[in-house]
Design an enzyme around this catalytic site. Structure first.
Site, PDB file in Angstrom:
ATOM      1  N   LYS A 146       0.849  -1.190   0.000  1.00 38.01           N
ATOM      2  CA  LYS A 146       0.000   0.000   0.000  1.00 38.01           C
ATOM      3  C   LYS A 146       0.881   1.235   0.000  1.00 38.01           C
ATOM      4  CE  LYS A 146      -1.766   2.826   2.876  1.00 38.01           C
ATOM      5  NZ  LYS A 146      -1.879   4.056   2.040  1.00 38.01           N
ATOM      6  N   GLU A 199      10.333   1.175  10.268  1.00 38.87           N
ATOM      7  CA  GLU A 199      11.383   2.180  10.046  1.00 38.87           C
ATOM      8  C   GLU A 199      10.711   3.529  10.212  1.00 38.87           C
ATOM      9  OE1 GLU A 199      13.184   5.046   8.763  1.00 38.87           O
ATOM     10  OE2 GLU A 199      13.002   4.242   6.725  1.00 38.87           O
ATOM     11  N   CYS A 226      13.770  10.456   6.447  1.00 36.69           N
ATOM     12  CA  CYS A 226      13.801  10.073   7.857  1.00 36.69           C
ATOM     13  C   CYS A 226      15.186  10.241   8.453  1.00 36.69           C
ATOM     14  CB  CYS A 226      13.320   8.635   8.012  1.00 36.69           C
ATOM     15  SG  CYS A 226      14.211   7.478   6.948  1.00 36.69           S
ATOM     16  N   GLU A 279      10.368  15.842  14.882  1.00 41.71           N
ATOM     17  CA  GLU A 279      10.727  15.671  13.474  1.00 41.71           C
ATOM     18  C   GLU A 279       9.932  16.645  12.612  1.00 41.71           C
ATOM     19  OE1 GLU A 279      11.710  11.986  10.544  1.00 41.71           O
ATOM     20  OE2 GLU A 279       9.793  11.887  11.591  1.00 41.71           O
TER      21      GLU A 279
END
Length: 497
Positions: A180, A255, A289, A390
């Site tokens: 997906k 992750e 990331c 983040e």
């Protein structure tokens, strides 16, 4: 693909067939450079998710994939890699329309993606078991077997790369997959299915269902026939998927987020470090990331380094991602664009000093797109939100340190532990830092390097499991122990051991 009102209308790929969403709904995919829609992505639902999982399960249990020798599976995977390499330019152009990454970067990245399939194709028939030095009268050995149906859920920042980090090892291990992609960047995953067909994968081995997380992602993750969930994305979503998987004791590989420190010591080659820091935070417009979003600079060279960094960054060309001269493109979507602008305002309110950028660029060709100037803050302390959360954009927080111990303390004072960079000419110091930093990847005098050969993953809230290398395929295997007795009789059936 068909045309609908001037937009490219896409279909999902389930059980070897191109299918429309069962609900008949579509999602507009918007080009970040123009802020205009260019494609219609199927809005799948639980019914579509169920159909895909059942197709994958049937292919795993009763199709030729599971009966095929590993060398033959590897040959099909290798063919897919060759087709990706052949069509890299076409895939790159689609990806740029979907998420605004630089065309030059995407051409290189997607050509490199082929190597994941080559690597795992070669590894497919090298998954060996072990004969154990058993202390019982028996031959005892172990073998590694596939899990079954594996679900991959990937984000919008590097769609095809992150798709492949999961698909290649899962397939090489003998599993079937349902992928997906992010609802805003599904086009390359669906285009890839044309290459999957051409490579000769049996129906149901590779499936793609598109749509929103709640409507498709959760039904895929909670389906009783799903045995593994691989996810790349935010820590919050990863934690949620982990809880869903725990209900049925499913395997997960996560992750997740990062707030990676890039640490510059006074003895470093400062010009080279500038280039590394710029690539670490402004490459991909900061939407990675592993972005080196916390810059730690030793006090004695802080002012000099920031001056060099600002001058180098200011000269970077912001604009059309399809222009070979462009170095910084737009944010991938409107939501992330606004999120980053909000964080810039948060940093100002916290007392950080804006040294560069901080707004939409005053450039004519950037007027309608989701552009943000590369932004540098100084005077940041590690307790500020801008240093702890983040941002996922072109925003760099600069923090001063005095010695290695302070740098280590600041770097490790984070809930994340995905990556770190160290810039120094002292290899003893470099090795000390690599030992002490709490991060899954530590780069010395470089940044943002990845390889299909090298394990990648996070410490702490940056994730579980590893992708790439031999460790990457282990995530998709389970171990079975086999005992063959060599005793003439069972001595005492009521005693075990």
């Amino acid at each position: 693909m068909t045309e609908a009102g001037g937009l490219t209308k896409l279909q999902m790929y389930i059980g070897g067939e191109w299918v429309a969403p069962s609900g008949g709904d579509y999602i507009e995919s918007v080009n970040p450079f123009t802020a205009q829609p260019w494609a219609l992505v199927p809005r799948g639902n639980a019914q579509d998710a169920d159909r895909a999982i059942l197709a994958a399960d049937e292919a795993f249990r009763n199709g030729p994939w599971g009966r095929m020798h590993a060398s033959d599976r590897g040959a099909i995977i290798h063919r897919l890699g060759a087709l990706i390499e052949k069509h890299a330019d076409e895939l790159a152009e689609i990806e740029v329309r979907d998420n605004g990454r630089l065309l030059a970067e995407m051409r290189h990245q997607i050509a490199y993606v082929a190597k994941w399939y080559y690597y795992y194709a070669g590894l497919a028939d090298k998954i060996e078991g072990t004969v154990h030095p058993c202390d019982k009268p028996a031959l005892s050995y172990s073998k590694h077997e596939p899990l079954g149906v594996c679900v991959g859920i990937v984000p919008w920042n590097a769609p095809l790369l992150l798709f492949s980090l999961k698909a290649a090892p899962a397939l090489a291990a003998g599993n079937t997959i349902v992928m997906k992609p992010a609802e805003t960047t599904s086009a390359t995953a669906l285009k890839l299915m044309e290459l999957v067909e051409a490579a000769g994968f049996p129906p149901g081995v590779v499936n793609v269902v598109t749509g929103y997380g709640k409507e498709v992602g959760e039904p895929l993750a909670t389906h009783p026939k799903t045995r593994h969930i691989g996810f790349t994305g935010s820590t919050a979503t990863g934690a949620h998927l982990g809880m869903l998987a725990a209900r049925d004791i499913k395997r997960v590989s996560l992750e997740l987020g990062g707030k990676s420190p890039n640490i510059v010591f006074a003895d470093a080659d400062l010009d080279n470090a500038v280039r590394g820091v710029v690539g670490g935070i402004f490459g991909a417009t900061g939407q990675t990331c592993i972005a080196g979003s916390r810059l730690l600079v030793q006090r004695e060279v802080h002012d000099e380094f920031v001056e060099k960094l600002a001058a180098f960054t200011k000269a970077a060309r912001v604009g059309d991602p399809c222009n070979p001269a462009t170095q910084i493109g737009p944010m991938a979507n409107q939501m992330q664009y606004q999120r980053v602008l909000d964080y810039i305002e948060v940093a100002r309110n916290e007392g950080a000093k804006l040294a560069l950028g901080g707004k939409h660029p005053e450039i004519e060709e950037c007027a309608t797109g989701y552009f943000i100037e590369p932004t540098i803050f100084t005077g940041v302390t590690n307790n500020m939100r801008i240093a702890r959360e983040e941002v996922f954009g072109p925003v760099l927080s600069t923090i001063v340190f005095d010695d290695a111990e302070e740098a280590i303390a600041i770097a490790n004072d984070s809930e994340f532990g995905l990556a770190a960079g160290v810039w120094t000419s002292d290899m003893r110091l470099a090795l000390k830092m690599s030992d002490r930093l709490e991060a899954g990847s530590v780069w010395i005098n470089t940044y943002r390097d990845i390889s299909y050969t090298t394990p990648f993953g996070g410490y702490k809230k940056s994730g579980l499991g590893r992708e790439n290398g031999v460790e990457g395929i282990r995530e998709y295997l389970q171990t079975k122990a086999v005992w063959i007795s060599t005793a003439k009789e069972i001595a005492n059936p009521f005693v075990i051991g």
